[in-house]
Design a protein around this motif. Structure first.
Motif, PDB file in Angstrom:
ATOM      1  N   PHE A  83       0.799  -1.218  -0.237  1.00  8.42           N
ATOM      2  CA  PHE A  83      -0.119   0.124  -0.110  1.00  8.42           C
ATOM      3  C   PHE A  83       0.891   1.107  -0.139  1.00  8.42           C
ATOM      4  CE2 PHE A  83      -2.112   3.047   3.133  1.00  8.42           C
ATOM      5  CZ  PHE A  83      -2.997   3.641   2.128  1.00  8.42           C
ATOM      6  N   GLU A  84       1.822   1.459   0.860  1.00  7.81           N
ATOM      7  CA  GLU A  84       2.650   2.409   0.869  1.00  7.81           C
ATOM      8  C   GLU A  84       3.617   2.630  -0.415  1.00  7.81           C
ATOM      9  OE1 GLU A  84       6.236   4.283   4.004  1.00  7.81           O
ATOM     10  OE2 GLU A  84       5.219   2.288   4.454  1.00  7.81           O
ATOM     11  N   SER A  85       3.849   1.391  -0.991  1.00  2.42           N
ATOM     12  CA  SER A  85       4.638   1.629  -2.224  1.00  2.42           C
ATOM     13  C   SER A  85       3.603   2.120  -3.443  1.00  2.42           C
ATOM     14  CB  SER A  85       5.133   0.362  -2.526  1.00  2.42           C
ATOM     15  OG  SER A  85       4.364  -0.502  -3.143  1.00  2.42           O
TER      16      SER A  85
ATOM     17  N   ARG B 186       5.574   6.126   7.540  1.00  3.16           N
ATOM     18  CA  ARG B 186       4.812   6.684   6.060  1.00  3.16           C
ATOM     19  C   ARG B 186       4.896   8.154   5.980  1.00  3.16           C
ATOM     20  NH1 ARG B 186      -0.209   6.374   4.066  1.00  3.16           N
ATOM     21  NH2 ARG B 186      -1.702   6.101   5.761  1.00  3.16           N
ATOM     22  N   VAL B 187       4.959   8.931   5.095  1.00  2.52           N
ATOM     23  CA  VAL B 187       4.780  10.240   5.152  1.00  2.52           C
ATOM     24  C   VAL B 187       3.440  10.807   5.580  1.00  2.52           C
ATOM     25  CG1 VAL B 187       5.132  12.284   3.565  1.00  2.52           C
ATOM     26  CG2 VAL B 187       6.788  10.285   3.277  1.00  2.52           C
ATOM     27  N   LEU B 188       2.543  10.339   5.286  1.00  4.22           N
ATOM     28  CA  LEU B 188       1.111  10.687   5.397  1.00  4.22           C
ATOM     29  C   LEU B 188       0.947  10.564   6.629  1.00  4.22           C
ATOM     30  CD1 LEU B 188      -1.174  10.161   2.231  1.00  4.22           C
ATOM     31  CD2 LEU B 188       0.267  12.153   2.664  1.00  4.22           C
ATOM     32  N   ASP B 189       1.754   9.938   7.543  1.00  2.00           N
ATOM     33  CA  ASP B 189       1.664   9.566   9.122  1.00  2.00           C
ATOM     34  C   ASP B 189       2.481  10.589   9.695  1.00  2.00           C
ATOM     35  OD1 ASP B 189      -0.528   7.822   8.896  1.00  2.00           O
ATOM     36  OD2 ASP B 189       1.059   6.104   8.903  1.00  2.00           O
ATOM     37  N   GLN B 190       3.108  11.605   9.069  1.00  2.00           N
ATOM     38  CA  GLN B 190       3.887  12.536   9.661  1.00  2.00           C
ATOM     39  C   GLN B 190       3.133  14.070  10.120  1.00  2.00           C
ATOM     40  OE1 GLN B 190       7.704  12.684   7.669  1.00  2.00           O
ATOM     41  NE2 GLN B 190       7.811  10.583   7.263  1.00  2.00           N
ATOM     42  N   PRO B 191       3.410  14.345  11.302  1.00  2.00           N
ATOM     43  CA  PRO B 191       2.464  15.408  11.511  1.00  2.00           C
ATOM     44  C   PRO B 191       2.653  16.742  10.767  1.00  2.00           C
ATOM     45  CG  PRO B 191       3.823  14.608  13.487  1.00  2.00           C
ATOM     46  CD  PRO B 191       4.238  13.893  12.446  1.00  2.00           C
ATOM     47  N   LEU B 192       3.744  17.014  10.180  1.00  2.00           N
ATOM     48  CA  LEU B 192       4.018  18.207   9.287  1.00  2.00           C
ATOM     49  C   LEU B 192       3.061  18.018   8.016  1.00  2.00           C
ATOM     50  CD1 LEU B 192       7.967  18.523   9.251  1.00  2.00           C
ATOM     51  CD2 LEU B 192       6.290  20.126  10.121  1.00  2.00           C
ATOM     52  N   VAL B 193       2.496  16.990   7.893  1.00  2.00           N
ATOM     53  CA  VAL B 193       1.464  16.891   6.614  1.00  2.00           C
ATOM     54  C   VAL B 193       0.280  17.786   7.144  1.00  2.00           C
ATOM     55  CG1 VAL B 193      -0.164  15.596   5.149  1.00  2.00           C
ATOM     56  CG2 VAL B 193       2.173  14.660   5.824  1.00  2.00           C
ATOM     57  N   SER B 194      -0.223  17.511   8.176  1.00  2.00           N
ATOM     58  CA  SER B 194      -1.673  18.187   8.776  1.00  2.00           C
ATOM     59  C   SER B 194      -0.859  19.551   9.147  1.00  2.00           C
ATOM     60  CB  SER B 194      -2.056  17.537   9.953  1.00  2.00           C
ATOM     61  OG  SER B 194      -2.614  16.358   9.526  1.00  2.00           O
ATOM     62  N   VAL B 195      -0.031  19.817   9.484  1.00  2.00           N
ATOM     63  CA  VAL B 195       0.605  21.084   9.956  1.00  2.00           C
ATOM     64  C   VAL B 195       0.543  22.124   8.652  1.00  2.00           C
ATOM     65  CG1 VAL B 195       2.544  22.695  10.672  1.00  2.00           C
ATOM     66  CG2 VAL B 195       1.736  20.638  11.965  1.00  2.00           C
TER      67      VAL B 195
ATOM     68  N   HIS C 288       9.635  10.761  -2.281  1.00  2.00           N
ATOM     69  CA  HIS C 288      10.343  10.188  -3.368  1.00  2.00           C
ATOM     70  C   HIS C 288      11.556   9.468  -3.080  1.00  2.00           C
ATOM     71  CE1 HIS C 288      13.316  10.694  -6.577  1.00  2.00           C
ATOM     72  NE2 HIS C 288      12.397  10.518  -7.481  1.00  2.00           N
ATOM     73  N   ASP C 289      12.302   9.931  -2.195  1.00  2.00           N
ATOM     74  CA  ASP C 289      13.438   9.182  -1.773  1.00  2.00           C
ATOM     75  C   ASP C 289      13.173   7.800  -0.927  1.00  2.00           C
ATOM     76  OD1 ASP C 289      14.977  11.566  -2.385  1.00  2.00           O
ATOM     77  OD2 ASP C 289      15.184  12.173  -0.466  1.00  2.00           O
ATOM     78  N   ARG C 290      11.963   7.902  -0.527  1.00  2.00           N
ATOM     79  CA  ARG C 290      11.669   6.550   0.389  1.00  2.00           C
ATOM     80  C   ARG C 290      10.873   5.533  -0.701  1.00  2.00           C
ATOM     81  NH1 ARG C 290       9.581   8.334   6.443  1.00  2.00           N
ATOM     82  NH2 ARG C 290      11.701   9.279   7.218  1.00  2.00           N
ATOM     83  N   GLY C 291      10.492   5.892  -1.939  1.00  2.00           N
ATOM     84  CA  GLY C 291       9.648   5.162  -2.350  1.00  2.00           C
ATOM     85  C   GLY C 291       8.281   5.030  -2.185  1.00  2.00           C
ATOM     86  N   ASP C 292       7.691   6.086  -1.320  1.00  2.00           N
ATOM     87  CA  ASP C 292       6.655   6.109  -0.872  1.00  2.00           C
ATOM     88  C   ASP C 292       5.614   6.835  -1.919  1.00  2.00           C
ATOM     89  OD1 ASP C 292       4.136   6.638   0.484  1.00  2.00           O
ATOM     90  OD2 ASP C 292       5.055   7.409   2.079  1.00  2.00           O
ATOM     91  N   GLU C 293       4.830   5.906  -2.672  1.00  2.15           N
ATOM     92  CA  GLU C 293       3.958   6.430  -3.756  1.00  2.15           C
ATOM     93  C   GLU C 293       2.730   6.582  -3.313  1.00  2.15           C
ATOM     94  OE1 GLU C 293       4.808   7.077  -6.712  1.00  2.15           O
ATOM     95  OE2 GLU C 293       6.973   6.518  -6.792  1.00  2.15           O
ATOM     96  N   ASN C 294       2.503   6.311  -1.911  1.00  4.66           N
ATOM     97  CA  ASN C 294       0.901   6.716  -1.480  1.00  4.66           C
ATOM     98  C   ASN C 294       0.743   8.069  -0.948  1.00  4.66           C
ATOM     99  OD1 ASN C 294      -0.245   6.656   1.582  1.00  4.66           O
ATOM    100  ND2 ASN C 294      -1.710   5.776   0.218  1.00  4.66           N
ATOM    101  N   ALA C 295       1.971   8.867  -0.702  1.00  5.60           N
ATOM    102  CA  ALA C 295       1.777  10.202  -0.376  1.00  5.60           C
ATOM    103  C   ALA C 295       1.639  11.293  -1.445  1.00  5.60           C
ATOM    104  CB  ALA C 295       3.105  10.287   0.346  1.00  5.60           C
TER     105      ALA C 295
END
Length: 943
Positions: A424-426, A564-573, A598-605
């Motif tokens: 899912f994260e990928s 995963r990126v969308l679970d990081q607080p800065l998104v909502s901030v 991009h660096d992590r290959g996180d295509e969900n974010a």
């Protein structure tokens, strides 16, 4: 010209330049590339564009089977103009040409090549005297020898004639005509353009347009790698995938498509047996070296390597072995005996040091479940995830599950759930969802099922939040006293209210429970996740506590940095800052989060991050950039299987098109967003787009019809954050315009309350503009002017160019009505400059119309947009287009478009002039500031 041509903007530009140069004299362009890479597609685009320009186009498409047919190429070229060609040459040349083209009987001596060359030369000259001519030959390497000789003769003698030769040539194959062009024409009048492979994004469009298939991003990357970026091979591979459903497994390559198997396997099987064994070891290794292939195969390099090099199956890069095409590596692997493949993998497992590579080889060397191999794969998966190789990590966990002995069911379930979560994260949510449903189906109610179901619920959150809410509720029932699972479920239930964009109070109650559980567990990363949903809920409801929650969430960013990126607080901030007029910080954070994804290959974010970034760029006045982000976000959501985010980006596209003043595009995007599942958030944005478009077109009644339903929804859900309900200002203006002043005043009071209570500068500025409009409508022009002047001071605190421009437009109109013509002209000039700079076409037309009501000089030109300024500064520093694109998170195409407009506005011809031009503009601006000589006398009115 670009219709149907994907990912070839730079190449198309070269072809356009070639065609534009034909009137200046004979010129040639050769498109060179591998079979299937797309050179014929480019060639066809060039032919179509030449025809559209009114050029005479002579076409030949020789085939390999026709190389022995003398003069067949010339016959194809001259066939549509044969009468003209014959009539334009002397009798002797006419007879020779007729004899060559078999236009009469077969009697007489063979045609004289010299006479035919002359006839062809004179025919081309006669045609070019009437109109520019394009001689277009596809696959010129198959041109028959006689035709090549005639064209070569003519090419040596062409100079100032308006003739262009557009040729395509397969790399590695010779063409006498191509060689002669290089010797005969000036260096600046002949060019060879290498047509290389497409990237994954371009292949996505090719596959979608030809096969109607949207591949998940990870699968698309597989296809791109296996095909070497060759669109023809990619299409064949996808056709194979559709039939068989195969994918990478155990570190192996995608199989060779059936349609190419005879070609690829035949090339490999033509090699000696020992060479094939040597190549098997190379193909089984992700990064093969000569030493590794020799050790694993037992075949000496002096025996195994030379035949493969001679037949161009592989090439050497130092000690590294590189297959000349990925399909050849797949062929070398497939044609080997299965038992021998397992032996090779076992040997490689004992040679390699990298834990991931070793685990793949161990898995490929055994058939039965093996606990040791399963554990090695799981550890390797953690290693892969840590370096951002999410697809590889998920596949390793899948293989680890398969290799887990049947009696270890708990371990197998844990590995399977983890694999689905990382899929899912990928960006492959469809695969993750299918695997989880298969896992959950046989499980009885209880904690084990709840742990798997909570992951499924997280996936469905981005696809069908209503279904996700039901799943989270079920998890809460079944998790019992499993604190971590309960915390995640309550947080997920809170997130559902945000994605559904309703019942925010209920979401905040769930977040309170989740917060207590996270604190009890002592999991800071989970606490940070909970604060994200709490922040968004509080912000939408206009709670004054949101600011403090944002500070707490930002402080916990470090604890969640590995999630995963969308679970990081800065998104909502960053989302909150976008509402709270902190646009620059929001933009900077979103760009950094995109780089992290991009660096992590996180295509969900990316789909959500690009939506947020696009909206921030829209507010900052970079409308073209905003549209680019929304388009990329929609495409990324489509690939990763997140339909809600696809609709959200589509709605944003509609809003940006509306602000750009593009009615057809805005309506089309809005109708698409509204025609699908009616999620509240995309629906609000799409209706806001239609309302803004109508207001800009001065169709106030239509604007009211679109926007009143938005207001009703916002009041029902108690949404009072002014940054979320910006549409209210358009509705106030529309209500005022249709004469519903009382309704407009009531709505303005409601919106103004939130603006003042939360101190939103942009909202307060817009409220003051509306106060001015109401006063002007009541003929109190002095009060109106005072409101507009005060509004401009608030615009200084939160710069949203479109809003400032609209306030200046309203001020200018009122100044004109108050007979302050000079002030009105200056104010309207300032408004016009803003609208021109950001590209707001409909508002620009309104500003121009108002200026026309004032006699005197014409309006002045605008300046660079904020996006163009950023591009110009980076280019002036010496950065390439690609470096600028990476720095600003744009596509190369967008950077090229910005540069084209920058050069046009500043009157430049090349990049080297840009630094001086910017320095001159800055100097002029400083002098104007020092002398007080500005377009508008009051500083706050300056654009």
């Amino acid at each position: 010209m670009s219709s149907g041509v994907v990912g070839r903007d730079a190449e198309l530009a070269v072809v356009r330049g070639f065609l534009a140069s034909i009137p200046e004299g004979t010129i040639a362009l050769v498109l060179a590339g591998d079979a299937g890479v797309g050179k014929t597609t480019l060639w066809e685009a060039g032919v179509a564009n030449a025809d559209a320009r009114g050029f005479r186009v002579l076409v030949a498409r020789p085939a390999e089977s026709e190389t022995a047919l003398s003069f067949s190429g010339i016959g194809d070229l001259l066939d549509p103009v044969l009468d003209t060609a014959l009539a334009s040459v002397p009798a002797a040349q006419r007879r020779a040409l007729s004899r060559a083209l078999v236009l009469g009987d077969d009697e007489g001596p063979p045609p004289d090549p010299h006479a035919i060359g002359l006839a062809l030369l004179n025919s081309l000259r006669a045609l070019a005297a009437e109109e520019p001519v394009v001689v277009a030959i596809d696959d010129v390497q198959w041109l028959d020898t006689a035709s090549a000789g005639g064209l070569t003769y003519a090419a040596r003698r062409l100079r100032s004639e308006r003739i262009g030769l557009l040729l395509s040539r397969r790399s590695g194959l010779e063409s006498p005509l191509f060689g002669e062009l290089g010797r005969s024409l000036r260096a600046d009048r002949v060019a060879s353009l290498d047509v290389g492979p497409l990237d994954a994004s371009a292949l996505h469009q090719v596959v979608q347009s030809h096969l109607g298939v949207v591949l998940p991003r990870p699968r698309l990357e597989e296809v791109c790698e296996a095909s070497g970026g060759n669109p023809f091979y990619a299409l064949e591979i996808v056709r194979m995938l559709q039939r068989s459903g195969v994918s990478l497994d155990g570190g192996r390559r995608l199989p060779v498509p059936e349609s190419l198997r005879e070609l690829v396997h035949g090339r490999v099987l033509a090699l000696p047996p020992q060479t094939r064994d040597f190549l098997l070891a190379a193909a089984a290794h992700a990064h093969p070296t000569v030493d590794a292939a020799e050790s694993a195969s037992g075949v000496g390099r002096e025996v195994g390597l030379p035949p493969a090099l001679e037949m161009h199956v592989v090439e050497l890069d130092g000690s590294r072995i590189r297959f000349t095409h990925p399909l050849l590596a797949a062929g070398a692997y497939e044609t080997a005996d299965r038992t021998r493949r397992m032996e090779i993998h076992a040997r490689l497992a004992g040679i390699v040091q990298d834990p991931e590579t070793r685990a793949w080889h161990l898995a490929a060397s055994v058939e039965a479940p093996d606990a040791t191999v399963a554990e090695a794969l799981e550890l390797a998966a953690f290693h892969a995830r840590g370096r951002g190789a999410l697809r590889s990590a998920a596949l390793m966990l899948e293989r680890s599950r398969d290799m887990t002995p049947t009696e270890r069911t708990t371990e197998a379930l844990r590995r399977a759930v983890a694999a689905a979560s990382i899929h899912f994260e990928s960006g492959d949510s469809r695969r993750a969802e299918a695997q989880l449903r298969e896992l959950i189906a046989p499980l009885p109610a209880g904690v084990r099922r709840a742990r798997a179901m909570v992951v499924l619920a997280r996936i469905r959150l981005y696809e069908a939040p209503a279904e996700a809410a039901e799943l989270f509720a079920q998890v809460i029932e079944e998790a019992h006293d499993d604190g971590p699972t309960l915390a995640v479920a309550h947080e997920g239930a809170a997130a559902c209210s945000l994605w559904l964009f309703e019942r925010f109070d209920q979401g905040l109650r769930h977040s309170e429970v989740a917060w207590a559980l996270a604190e009890e567990i002592g999991d800071d990363a989970l606490s940070a996740d909970v604060l994200m949903t709490r922040l968004s809920g509080e912000a939408v409801l206009g709670r004054t506590t949101a600011q403090a929650t944002a500070v707490r969430a930002e402080a916990l960013q470090e604890s969640a940095a590995d999630r995963r990126v969308l679970d990081q607080p800065l998104v909502s901030v960053a989302e909150y800052w976008r509402w709270a007029d902190r646009h620059e910080p929001s933009r900077a954070v979103l760009l950094e989060l995109l780089r992290t994804a991009h660096d992590r290959g996180d295509e969900n974010a990316p789909p959500f991050l690009l939506f947020l970034l696009g909206d921030v760029e829209r507010l900052m006045g970079s409308l073209t950039t905003a549209l680019e982000h929304a388009s990329r976000g929609r495409e990324a959501a489509e690939q990763s299987g997140q339909p809600l985010l696809e609709r959200l980006n589509l709605a944003l596209e509609a809003l940006v098109h509306a602000e750009l003043g593009q009615p057809d595009a805005a309506r089309h995007a809005a109708e698409q967003a509204l025609a699908q599942v009616p999620d509240h958030y995309p629906r609000l944005i799409a209706l806001e787009a239609l309302g803004h478009l109508a207001l800009a077109r001065e169709a106030a009644a239509e604007a009211v019809a679109h926007l009143e339903s938005c207001l009703q929804f916002a009041r029902t859900e108690a949404i009072t954050e002014p940054g979320v309900t910006r549409f209210a200002i358009d509705l106030v203006e529309a209500l005022t315009a249709v004469g519903r002043r009382d309704d407009a005043a009531d709505l303005l009071a409601w919106y103004e309350d939130g603006a003042q209570r939360l101190d939103r500068a942009s909202a307060r500025a817009n409220c003051l503009r509306c106060r001015g409009l109401l006063a002007a409508e009541a003929r109190d022009l002095e009060a109106a002017l005072a409101h507009y002047e005060e509004a401009l001071t608030w615009h200084d605190r939160a710069e949203i160019p479109l809003d400032r421009g609209r306030t200046l437009l309203a001020l200018g109109v009122t100044q004109r009505r108050a007979r302050r013509r000079r002030e009105a002209r200056a104010t309207l000039e300032a408004a016009l400059a803003i609208f021109e700079r950001i590209g707001a076409a409909l508002w620009l037309e309104r500003a121009r119309a108002e200026l026309l009501r004032i006699s005197g000089r014409a309006p002045t030109a605008g300046a660079l947009t904020p996006a163009e300024e950023r591009v110009a500064l980076l280019v002036a520093e010496g950065k390439t287009n690609r470096e600028v694109a990476a720095a600003l998170f744009l596509s190369d195409r967008t950077v090229e478009g910005h540069l084209s407009r920058i050069f046009g506005k500043l009157g430049l011809r090349h990049r080297g002039e840009l630094a001086r031009a910017l320095a001159a503009r800055q100097s002029q601006g400083t002098e104007a500031s020092n002398t007080g000589d500005s377009p508008v006398s009051a500083d706050r009115v300056a654009p």
